[in-house]
Design a protein around this motif. Sequence first.
Motif, PDB file in Angstrom:
ATOM      1  N   SER A  60       0.447  -1.111  -0.133  1.00 34.44           N
ATOM      2  CA  SER A  60      -0.086  -0.348  -0.343  1.00 34.44           C
ATOM      3  C   SER A  60       0.770   1.882   0.364  1.00 34.44           C
ATOM      4  N   LEU A 162      -1.708   4.703   5.554  1.00 30.82           N
ATOM      5  CA  LEU A 162      -2.605   4.984   4.509  1.00 30.82           C
ATOM      6  C   LEU A 162      -2.958   6.934   3.733  1.00 30.82           C
ATOM      7  N   GLU A 238      -4.543   0.381  -4.634  1.00 23.54           N
ATOM      8  CA  GLU A 238      -4.828   0.427  -3.601  1.00 23.54           C
ATOM      9  C   GLU A 238      -6.529  -0.953  -3.095  1.00 23.54           C
ATOM     10  N   GLN A 241      -5.429  -4.099  -3.826  1.00 24.91           N
ATOM     11  CA  GLN A 241      -4.814  -4.812  -3.178  1.00 24.91           C
ATOM     12  C   GLN A 241      -5.820  -4.619  -1.643  1.00 24.91           C
ATOM     13  N   LYS A 242      -6.168  -3.853  -1.362  1.00 22.27           N
ATOM     14  CA  LYS A 242      -7.032  -4.347   0.128  1.00 22.27           C
ATOM     15  C   LYS A 242      -8.222  -5.422   0.109  1.00 22.27           C
ATOM     16  N   THR A 333     -10.634   7.006  -2.091  1.00 17.40           N
ATOM     17  CA  THR A 333      -9.370   5.927  -1.781  1.00 17.40           C
ATOM     18  C   THR A 333     -10.179   5.046  -0.244  1.00 17.40           C
ATOM     19  N   GLN A 337     -11.878   0.509   1.298  1.00 14.19           N
ATOM     20  CA  GLN A 337     -11.157   0.391   2.034  1.00 14.19           C
ATOM     21  C   GLN A 337     -12.550  -0.433   3.005  1.00 14.19           C
TER      22      GLN A 337
END
Length: 364
Positions: A60, A162, A238, A241-242, A333, A337
């Motif tokens: 990240s 982050l 990102e 990735q999460k 972002t 999440q």
Amino acid sequence: GDGAEGGHMHREMLDQPAAAERVLRGRLDERFGTAHLGGLNMDARETRAIRRVKILGCGSAYYVGQMGASLVEELARIPADAEAASEFRYRDPVIEPDTLYVAVSQSGETIDTLLAVEEIRRKGGRVIGLVNVVGSAIARACDGGIYLHAGPEVAVASTKALTTMFLGFSLLALQLGRTRDLSIADGKRLIAGLQALPAQIEEVLKSEDQLALVAARLAEAESLFFIGRVRGFPVAREGAQKFKEITYRHAEAYQTSELKHGPLALISPVVPTVAIVPDDELADRNVAALHEISARGGPLVVVTHPDVDLGDVRCERIDVPRSERELDPILMTIPLQVLAFHAATTLGLDVDKPRNLAKSVTVE
Ligand code: BG6
């Protein structure tokens, strides 16, 4: 609490407005429209001599580094890019004296990032750190830096660290910009944007219930795409990735502009796409891409701004508040999440400690 599934990640997500306040505190100069970053240990002459910025991090931290590179290019007009520290250190990199190297790390202990810093310094380069843990190995190895003040982050998937990294880059880009051609008016515009962010992050987090419903549906898919372009592409990376870290689903990020050059072949009713569509100069092109996906039956989740006209595209729409355009990536972002978190809890997974991963990788 700690015992609850994903307790750490959830608490750390909710701590983001406060963490954002902490990283900005005492560093904004409203009068001159700039940032004060005493820890950089660079005078005005050294700052003006920078010809390039190279950002290094892993996971990240690498993706937020790409967001940071955009900020530096946009605000300071200095060529900038990010690279995975884990690759950089193995390719005998050319180190330039007029390049500012930036190491990004929550833990400050990631071995690949640390060894990249040591390699740069051995070859005579200057490195600053964007690091959360005070006194950590990377912080000590750098020439100077910006502490992130995110507070302890325990969950493997980085959230508040982050966010503070993004803000750290905003401060750096603002200061570099103001020692060059960025106008005081633009500096003040960005400062107002930064000051608004904690409350805006809070607002995004309030849509958690709506996001949880969308996440439950995404959790059913074996494979997903996350797409965005230019400022939105690192956000997509990102987000993917999460999602992959904590749901174990195959999540792949692609540039929206590259859709026709590959991923469109995979779009079908069982492959959802999460698209990043800010209200910027590329919005029309992005909406055209959504039509391409929709026409092939691909389910869509669109993270966008209230003014964007999505036409008759069938999708789950997630609106985030408008910020200054340079700062949009961080607000976009946050919902990603929350989506990853709720998809993982829907699947009954250990969100805080995903299989096979460690919070920081400190040995080779
Ligand atoms: C990885 C973690 O191992 O390390 C990622 O799984 C993290 O979530 C990355 O972003 C980098 O860690 P750090 O501490 O250097 O920011």
